[in-house]
Write a protein that holds these residues in place. Structure first.
Motif: not given
Length: 91
Positions: A68-79
Protein backbone atom coordinates in the motif's frame (compact mmCIF):
# COMPACT_ATOMS: atom_id res chain seq x y z
CA UNK A 1 -68.99 26.99 -48.55
CA UNK A 2 -65.30 26.09 -48.22
CA UNK A 3 -64.80 28.09 -45.02
CA UNK A 4 -67.63 26.15 -43.40
CA UNK A 5 -66.07 22.81 -44.47
CA UNK A 6 -62.62 23.80 -43.17
CA UNK A 7 -64.08 25.01 -39.87
CA UNK A 8 -65.98 21.76 -39.44
CA UNK A 9 -62.88 19.68 -40.25
CA UNK A 10 -60.78 21.68 -37.80
CA UNK A 11 -63.41 21.39 -35.08
CA UNK A 12 -64.09 17.65 -35.41
CA UNK A 13 -60.57 16.50 -36.34
CA UNK A 14 -59.70 15.10 -32.86
CA UNK A 15 -62.91 13.08 -32.81
CA UNK A 16 -62.06 11.49 -36.14
CA UNK A 17 -58.29 11.04 -35.87
CA UNK A 18 -58.24 9.42 -32.41
CA UNK A 19 -60.34 6.37 -33.37
CA UNK A 20 -58.42 6.01 -36.62
CA UNK A 21 -55.08 6.15 -34.78
CA UNK A 22 -56.39 3.67 -32.21
CA UNK A 23 -57.38 1.16 -34.89
CA UNK A 24 -54.12 1.58 -36.83
CA UNK A 25 -52.08 1.13 -33.63
CA UNK A 26 -53.99 -1.99 -32.56
CA UNK A 27 -53.65 -3.57 -35.99
CA UNK A 28 -49.94 -2.75 -36.12
CA UNK A 29 -49.33 -4.12 -32.62
CA UNK A 30 -51.10 -7.41 -33.35
CA UNK A 31 -49.47 -7.75 -36.76
CA UNK A 32 -46.02 -7.27 -35.25
CA UNK A 33 -46.83 -9.80 -32.51
CA UNK A 34 -47.91 -12.35 -35.15
CA UNK A 35 -44.76 -11.83 -37.23
CA UNK A 36 -42.33 -12.05 -34.32
CA UNK A 37 -44.13 -14.70 -32.30
CA UNK A 38 -43.58 -15.09 -28.60
CA UNK A 39 -40.12 -13.99 -27.50
CA UNK A 40 -37.89 -16.56 -25.81
CA UNK A 41 -37.50 -16.08 -22.08
CA UNK A 42 -34.60 -13.77 -21.36
CA UNK A 43 -31.83 -15.14 -19.13
CA UNK A 44 -31.64 -13.45 -15.78
CA UNK A 45 -28.96 -10.81 -15.90
CA UNK A 46 -26.96 -9.66 -12.93
CA UNK A 47 -27.83 -6.34 -11.43
CA UNK A 48 -25.60 -3.32 -11.74
CA UNK A 49 -24.29 -3.67 -8.20
CA UNK A 50 -23.43 -7.35 -8.74
CA UNK A 51 -21.61 -6.53 -11.98
CA UNK A 52 -19.65 -3.80 -10.19
CA UNK A 53 -18.69 -6.12 -7.34
CA UNK A 54 -17.55 -8.80 -9.79
CA UNK A 55 -15.47 -6.27 -11.73
CA UNK A 56 -13.84 -4.99 -8.53
CA UNK A 57 -13.07 -8.56 -7.39
CA UNK A 58 -11.44 -9.29 -10.75
CA UNK A 59 -9.30 -6.16 -10.42
CA UNK A 60 -8.24 -7.11 -6.90
CA UNK A 61 -7.54 -10.78 -7.65
CA UNK A 62 -4.21 -10.14 -9.41
CA UNK A 63 -2.90 -7.51 -7.01
CA UNK A 64 -0.83 -7.89 -3.85
CA UNK A 65 -2.94 -6.21 -1.19
CA UNK A 66 -0.09 -5.91 1.31
CA UNK A 67 1.72 -3.30 -0.80
CA UNK A 68 0.00 0.00 0.00
CA UNK A 69 1.32 3.48 -0.79
CA UNK A 70 1.96 5.68 2.23
CA UNK A 71 0.09 8.89 2.84
CA UNK A 72 3.25 10.94 2.30
CA UNK A 73 3.57 9.58 -1.22
CA UNK A 74 -0.09 10.25 -1.92
CA UNK A 75 0.19 13.90 -0.88
CA UNK A 76 2.62 14.50 -3.73
CA UNK A 77 -0.07 13.73 -6.29
CA UNK A 78 -2.97 15.64 -4.79
CA UNK A 79 -3.77 19.00 -6.34
CA UNK A 80 -2.63 22.04 -4.44
CA UNK A 81 -5.24 23.91 -2.44
CA UNK A 82 -6.36 27.34 -3.53
CA UNK A 83 -3.69 29.90 -2.58
CA UNK A 84 -1.88 27.12 -0.66
CA UNK A 85 -3.70 28.04 2.55
CA UNK A 86 -4.76 24.56 3.59
CA UNK A 87 -1.39 22.84 3.22
CA UNK A 88 1.87 23.85 4.81
CA UNK A 89 4.75 24.42 2.46
CA UNK A 90 7.49 21.80 2.29
CA UNK A 91 10.84 22.86 3.58
Amino acid sequence: MWPIVWTAMRTYAPYITFPVALVVGAVGYNLEWLIRGTPPPAPEEKGILEQREDRKLEELSGRDLTQVTSLKERLEFTPRAVLNRNRPEKS
